[in-house]
Structure formats: C-alpha cells, structure tokens
Design an enzyme around this catalytic site. Structure first.
Site, PDB file in Angstrom:
ATOM      1  CG  ASP A 215       8.482   1.396   5.564  1.00 29.94           C
ATOM      2  OD1 ASP A 215       9.161   0.609   6.248  1.00 29.94           O
ATOM      3  OD2 ASP A 215       8.344   2.599   5.859  1.00 29.94           O
TER       4      ASP A 215
ATOM      5  CE  LYS B  46      -7.283 -12.716 -25.326  1.00 30.39           C
ATOM      6  NZ  LYS B  46      -8.734 -12.594 -25.164  1.00 30.39           N
TER       7      LYS B  46
ATOM      8  CB  THR C  47       8.051   0.681  16.069  1.00 31.50           C
ATOM      9  OG1 THR C  47       8.949   1.398  16.936  1.00 31.50           O
ATOM     10  CG2 THR C  47       7.977   1.440  14.748  1.00 31.50           C
TER      11      THR C  47
ATOM     12  CG  LEU D 228       6.202  -3.521  13.143  1.00 27.56           C
ATOM     13  CD1 LEU D 228       6.786  -2.456  14.061  1.00 27.56           C
ATOM     14  CD2 LEU D 228       5.202  -4.389  13.898  1.00 27.56           C
TER      15      LEU D 228
ATOM     16  CE1 TYR E 170      -5.242  -9.772 -29.844  1.00 27.16           C
ATOM     17  CE2 TYR E 170      -7.270 -10.258 -31.025  1.00 27.16           C
ATOM     18  CZ  TYR E 170      -6.564 -10.175 -29.840  1.00 27.16           C
ATOM     19  OH  TYR E 170      -7.167 -10.487 -28.655  1.00 27.16           O
TER      20      TYR E 170
ATOM     21  NE  ARG F 127       7.558  10.704   5.145  1.00 29.05           N
ATOM     22  CZ  ARG F 127       8.758  10.228   5.474  1.00 29.05           C
ATOM     23  NH1 ARG F 127       9.849  10.741   4.937  1.00 29.05           N
ATOM     24  NH2 ARG F 127       8.872   9.235   6.338  1.00 29.05           N
TER      25      ARG F 127
ATOM     26  CG  ASN G 257     -10.583 -12.073 -29.932  1.00 28.33           C
ATOM     27  OD1 ASN G 257     -10.673 -10.999 -30.507  1.00 28.33           O
ATOM     28  ND2 ASN G 257     -10.036 -12.195 -28.746  1.00 28.33           N
TER      29      ASN G 257
ATOM     30  CG  ASN H 247       3.804 -18.160 -43.206  1.00 25.04           C
ATOM     31  OD1 ASN H 247       4.940 -17.951 -42.806  1.00 25.04           O
ATOM     32  ND2 ASN H 247       3.109 -17.251 -43.859  1.00 25.04           N
TER      33      ASN H 247
ATOM     34  CB  SER I 183      -1.056 -10.623 -46.646  1.00 26.78           C
ATOM     35  OG  SER I 183       0.249 -11.134 -46.622  1.00 26.78           O
TER      36      SER I 183
HETATM   37  C1  UD1 Z   1      11.912   3.607  12.637  1.00 24.80           C
HETATM   38  C2  UD1 Z   1      12.805   3.392  13.854  1.00 24.80           C
HETATM   39  C3  UD1 Z   1      14.191   3.992  13.588  1.00 24.80           C
HETATM   40  C4  UD1 Z   1      14.775   3.377  12.336  1.00 24.80           C
HETATM   41  C5  UD1 Z   1      13.816   3.487  11.153  1.00 24.80           C
HETATM   42  C6  UD1 Z   1      14.304   2.626  10.013  1.00 24.80           C
HETATM   43  C7  UD1 Z   1      11.420   3.392  15.852  1.00 24.80           C
HETATM   44  C8  UD1 Z   1      10.904   4.172  16.986  1.00 24.80           C
HETATM   45  N1  UD1 Z   1      12.200   4.032  15.002  1.00 24.80           N
HETATM   46  O1  UD1 Z   1      11.739   4.994  12.476  1.00 24.80           O
HETATM   47  O2  UD1 Z   1      15.050   3.746  14.685  1.00 24.80           O
HETATM   48  O3  UD1 Z   1      16.007   4.002  12.026  1.00 24.80           O
HETATM   49  O4  UD1 Z   1      12.507   3.027  11.489  1.00 24.80           O
HETATM   50  O5  UD1 Z   1      13.532   2.823   8.867  1.00 24.80           O
HETATM   51  O6  UD1 Z   1      11.142   2.213  15.766  1.00 24.80           O
HETATM   52  N2  UD1 Z   1       4.340   1.361  12.427  1.00 24.80           N
HETATM   53  C9  UD1 Z   1       3.225   0.732  12.923  1.00 24.80           C
HETATM   54  N3  UD1 Z   1       2.592   1.289  14.009  1.00 24.80           N
HETATM   55  C10 UD1 Z   1       3.026   2.419  14.608  1.00 24.80           C
HETATM   56  C11 UD1 Z   1       4.163   3.045  14.074  1.00 24.80           C
HETATM   57  C12 UD1 Z   1       4.799   2.507  13.007  1.00 24.80           C
HETATM   58  O7  UD1 Z   1       2.816  -0.297  12.422  1.00 24.80           O
HETATM   59  O8  UD1 Z   1       2.398   2.821  15.578  1.00 24.80           O
HETATM   60  C13 UD1 Z   1       5.027   0.759  11.292  1.00 24.80           C
HETATM   61  C14 UD1 Z   1       4.997   1.628  10.049  1.00 24.80           C
HETATM   62  O9  UD1 Z   1       3.881   1.265   9.226  1.00 24.80           O
HETATM   63  C15 UD1 Z   1       6.304   1.278   9.379  1.00 24.80           C
HETATM   64  C16 UD1 Z   1       7.226   0.899  10.531  1.00 24.80           C
HETATM   65  O10 UD1 Z   1       6.377   0.603  11.615  1.00 24.80           O
HETATM   66  O11 UD1 Z   1       6.184   0.157   8.517  1.00 24.80           O
HETATM   67  C17 UD1 Z   1       8.209   2.021  10.904  1.00 24.80           C
HETATM   68  O12 UD1 Z   1       7.493   3.176  11.281  1.00 24.80           O
HETATM   69  P1  UD1 Z   1       7.994   4.616  10.894  1.00 24.80           P
HETATM   70  O13 UD1 Z   1       7.053   5.592  11.466  1.00 24.80           O
HETATM   71  O14 UD1 Z   1       8.309   4.700   9.465  1.00 24.80           O
HETATM   72  O15 UD1 Z   1       9.365   4.692  11.763  1.00 24.80           O
HETATM   73  P2  UD1 Z   1      10.608   5.630  11.480  1.00 24.80           P
HETATM   74  O16 UD1 Z   1      10.324   6.980  11.997  1.00 24.80           O
HETATM   75  O17 UD1 Z   1      11.035   5.483  10.079  1.00 24.80           O
HETATM   76 MG    MG Z   2      10.039   4.811   8.223  1.00 28.29          MG
END
Ligand code: UD1
Ligand code: MG
Length: 452
Positions: free
Chosen positions: A106, A338, A82, A11, A353, A18, A373, A364, A392
C-alpha cells in the site's frame, strides 16, 4: 561495490478494512493501474531479480492480478504482524543469496532510484546490517518513529503505540521499506517477539536486534510523497493527485503543452510525442500512444488509442480501444471511434460513430455518419476506400465496403457494397409540388377565420 542480486518482498496480507471495499486494497487503481503494480514496476526497474508478494485476506484477487507478471506468492494465513509476514517469503526465496528489500503493497510510489540508494547504503564501507527508508511527513500521524543521529545511525525504532511522548515528538518516520542481506533477514525475523502494545511481530524490531548484536543500522531519508501509504479512499484520491501532478510536469518537461495541466488526467502508460498540445479537460484511459505534433482539443476522452503525427482530435471526441488514427487524420466534435482505422489525412469532423471500420487515406466522412456494426448478436466490418466521400447522415450497414473514390449521397442507408468510383444514392425520389405550400396556407387561414 560488488553486484548483489536483489529480491523484493512485498507485504500485502492485511485486511485493508479502512477502504470499506470488496476489492483488495492493493488492487485499487491509481492512474488506471492497481497500486500494487506501480510498486512492482518500480521494483522491477530497480533490478529486483525476484519478487515475492505476501498475501492473506482476499488472496485470490491479488494472485489473479499478478499472475501474468511471474512473481512468487507467499501465504500468511494469520496476520500476526509485518515481521511475521516477511518471514513467510522464506520458502519462496530458498537458495536466494543477495539483498532483500521488504516493502508494503500500500506504499506504491517508491522510486527505483531510492531502492538503489537504500541498497548502496547497505553495501557501504561502514557495513550496516540493516538500512531503512525514513521520511519526514507534514503530519507524522501514527507512523513508527526512527531515533537516529545526524549521520543516520539508528539508536532506536519505536512504534507509535509503544512510544513515549518524547519519542512521538520525533519527526523522522519509518516507511517500512527495509534492506537486509537475505542470509541475515531470516535469522533476524525468527528472533522477533511480540511483546509490545499491539501484540504483533514488528518488522522494525529486526533493527533493534541488530543493534543488540552490536551491529550498525542506518536510515536513508527520502521525499514523503514517495512514501505515502494508502489506507482509505481519501488517501487513494490524494495518491492519485500526487501521481497526476508529477505526470503532468513530466509531460511538459518532455515537450508537451498543457494549457490547464490541473485538468488533464493521464493513465499510467500514456505515451506522448513532442509538440503535442493538450487543451483543458482531457482524460486518458490506459493504452494511449500519441506521436509528435498532435492537438487534443478540450473535453476529449481517449483510451486504447494510437494517434499518429499531425492528427487533430476533438473537442468532445471519444476514442475507445482500437482507435487508430494515421498521419494527419482528423476527428472532430462528438465523434466516437472503436476498433477503427482512420487512414492518413482522412477526416470525420462531426457527430460520427466509426466502429469495426477501416477508412482509407483522405476519405471524408460526413456529419452524422454511422457505421451500423452490430445486429444485437455479432459485430461486422465496414471498409471505406481511399478518397471516398460519405455524405452526411449516412448509415453504413455492416458488413459493407465502400470503394475507392466512391460517393455515398447524404442520407443514404447503404447495405450493399459500393464499387470504386460509384455514386450510391439510397433515398426516396423527391416529389416536387410548386406552389403547394402557398395554397395550403391560404386554405387553412380561411378555415381559421371562419371559426371552424
Ligand atoms: C507499519 C510500520 C510502521 C511504519 C508504517 C509505514 C510495523 C510494525 N509498523 O505500520 O513503523 O511507520 O507501516 O506505513 O511494521 N501486513 C501483512 N501482514 C500482517 C500485517 C501487515 O502483510 O500481519 C502488511 C499490510 O498489508 C500492509 C503492510 O504490511 O501492506 C503494513 O501493515 P500496516 O498494518 O498498515 O502497518 P502500519 O500500522 O501502517
Ligand atoms: Mg499502514
């Protein structure tokens, strides 16, 4: 245990706000490689036959980055949670029958062994319907919590926002990494609702649905360092630190000496031989391979370089992409290479270089030698033969060839080829005036005394 093909669903559709970046969060590098690729490497090593990356915001960046890897892409137009994101992989995996590992782009340090452990747990005799990776971090922050007994049997999954104080006090956290049979996954995901504090479709809810069906769901616990999630630049730096600590230890375990390990920075693909000594403050960019018995002296920066056995590099050397040092070659302080080959036993010890150049064995290269170059438009080659001696402060104006055993006199600017065994001297004839300086000083001192 029957072999079951593995598919990974990664995902990566979130905004990553952030990070405060124009670059997609999962493309920020750790050890010189986008964090997403760390995860994809790991999943590949775990034997994932298929990989589907779910993209949304800035999808074009992610697609371009993974294009060479042969992964599938699924699109989540709206970030509804998610579970909703994971469901977007359904079409890409149509016809696939096996085990899905859902993970987050991530959270890049997931290890192949851990994926295998999670898969094996799903296939164990007590036949759990879902297996999830849990961890106990020092700071449980706002992670989702897992309520489970001592055997790892789960009774509840709860998001921080929805949790009671008692549930928030639970230390076992959800990493998000979840294993389910694909046949089951789509059915479960389609049943997930969004009646919760965030109004989102939660992936962990598939566990609640399995439990409601009277099935078993289990947690497999692993090291928190492996499950660190990266949401900010500070967490990115922390991830880099964790990666480097691990890599330095591995380098030493494999037979390299690091005098001050905490000052050496490796890249994701650095290859080290045995009995390599790395002095303090050395930085590796991508694409470096070092054979046995090499010394890298302090404060060197090395990228895209191949260094054969017995070589010595630095201190203060810079090897850029295409630097190729052959057996026993030596590069000293303030030398830059390089796209250049330094032949076996050849030396460039000071202030040089070498760009777009080939240097023969045992040549040498004197202090301050520069291969010129570039003419502002094109790059040209310098070829230096075996055993040649470059005096040199010579400028070798490419394209130019210096023959075998030839000598270029110090201070020469060489723009025409030098034959084998030739001496080339390109500088003005010397003017010799005995006593001239004495006469000059006498005359000037006299003038000064007379106040003029
Ligand atoms: C999520 C989990 C949480 C867990 C935590 C671990 C859920 C609801 N919660 O929370 O239980 O402890 O991760 O890090 O699953 N993403 C999508 N589409 C969406 C939402 C999210 O692709 O609609 C992807 C984000 O890009 C990310 C990952 O899913 O890579 C997690 O999403 P994020 O919003 O960071 O979830 P957390 O609040 O951290
Ligand atoms: Mg997260």
């Amino acid at each position: 245990m029957a072999e079951q093909p593995l598919a990974a669903i990664i995902l990566a559709a979130g905004q990553g706000t952030r990070m405060k970046s124009e670059l997609h969060k999962v493309l920020h590098p750790i050890a010189g490689q986008p964090m997403l690729h760390h995860l994809l490497d790991s999943l590949e090593a775990a034997g994932a036959a298929r990989q589907v990356v779910v993209v949304g915001a800035r999808r074009e960046q992610v697609e371009a980055s993974v294009a060479p890897r042969g992964v599938d892409i699924a699109h989540q137009a709206e970030q509804l949670g998610t579970a909703h994101a994971a469901l977007q992989a359904k079409d890409a995996l149509a016809g696939f029958d096996g085990i899905a590992i859902v993970c987050f782009g991530d959270t890049p340090f997931l290890r192949p062994e851990t994926v295998a452990r999670l898969r094996d747990r799903l296939l164990a005799d007590d036949a759990p319907r879902v297996a999830v990776l849990g961890f106990v971090p020092d700071d449980a922050k706002a992670y989702g919590r897992i309520i489970a007994d001592d055997t790892g049997a789960i009774s509840k999954m709860v998001e921080f926002k929805d949790a009671t104080d008692a549930e928030r006090a639970v230390k076992l956290c959800n990493s998000g990494v979840t294993a389910v049979r694909t046949a089951d996954l789509w059915l479960l995901l389609e049943r997930v609702g969004n009646d919760n504090a965030a109004g989102e479709y939660y992936l962990p809810d598939i566990i609640m649905l399995a439990l409601a069906d009277g099935d078993k769901a289990v947690v497999v616990e692993t090291d928190p360092d492996e499950l660190i999630g990266i949401n900010s630049r500070a967490e990115l730096a922390e991830a880099e630190r964790i990666w480097q600590v691990r890599r330095r230890l591995l380098a030493m375990t494999d037979g390299a000496t690091l005098i001050a390990p905490e000052t050496v920075w490796f890249a994701h693909d650095t290859v080290l031989g045995r009995d390599v000594v790395i002095e303090p403050n050395v930085v590796f960019g991508s694409g470096v391979t070092i054979a046995d018995n090499v010394v890298i002296h302090a404060f060197s920066h090395i990228e895209g370089a191949t260094i054969a056995s017995g070589c010595s590099v630095g201190p203060f050397a810079r090897l850029r992409p295409g630097a190729d040092m052959r057996e026993g070659a030596k590069v000293g302080n303030f030398v830059e290479m390089k796209k250049a080959v330094l032949g076996p036993g050849a030396k460039a010890n000071h202030l040089t270089y070498l760009g777009d150049a080939t240097v023969g064995a045992n040549a040498n290269i004197g202090a301050g030698t520069i291969t010129c170059n570039y003419d502002g438009y094109f790059k040209y080659q310098t070829v230096i033969g075996e055993n040649a001696f470059i005096g040199s402060n010579s400028a070798l104006i490419a394209p130019v060839k210096i023959g075998r055993d030839a000598i270029v006199a110090a201070g020469s600017a060489v723009s025409r080829d030098v034959a084998d065994g030739e001496l080339r001297l390109v500088r003005a004839e010397q003017l010799v005036k005995p006593g001239w300086a004495d006469r000059f000083h006498d005359a000037m001192r006299k003038k000064k005394r007379e106040g003029r």
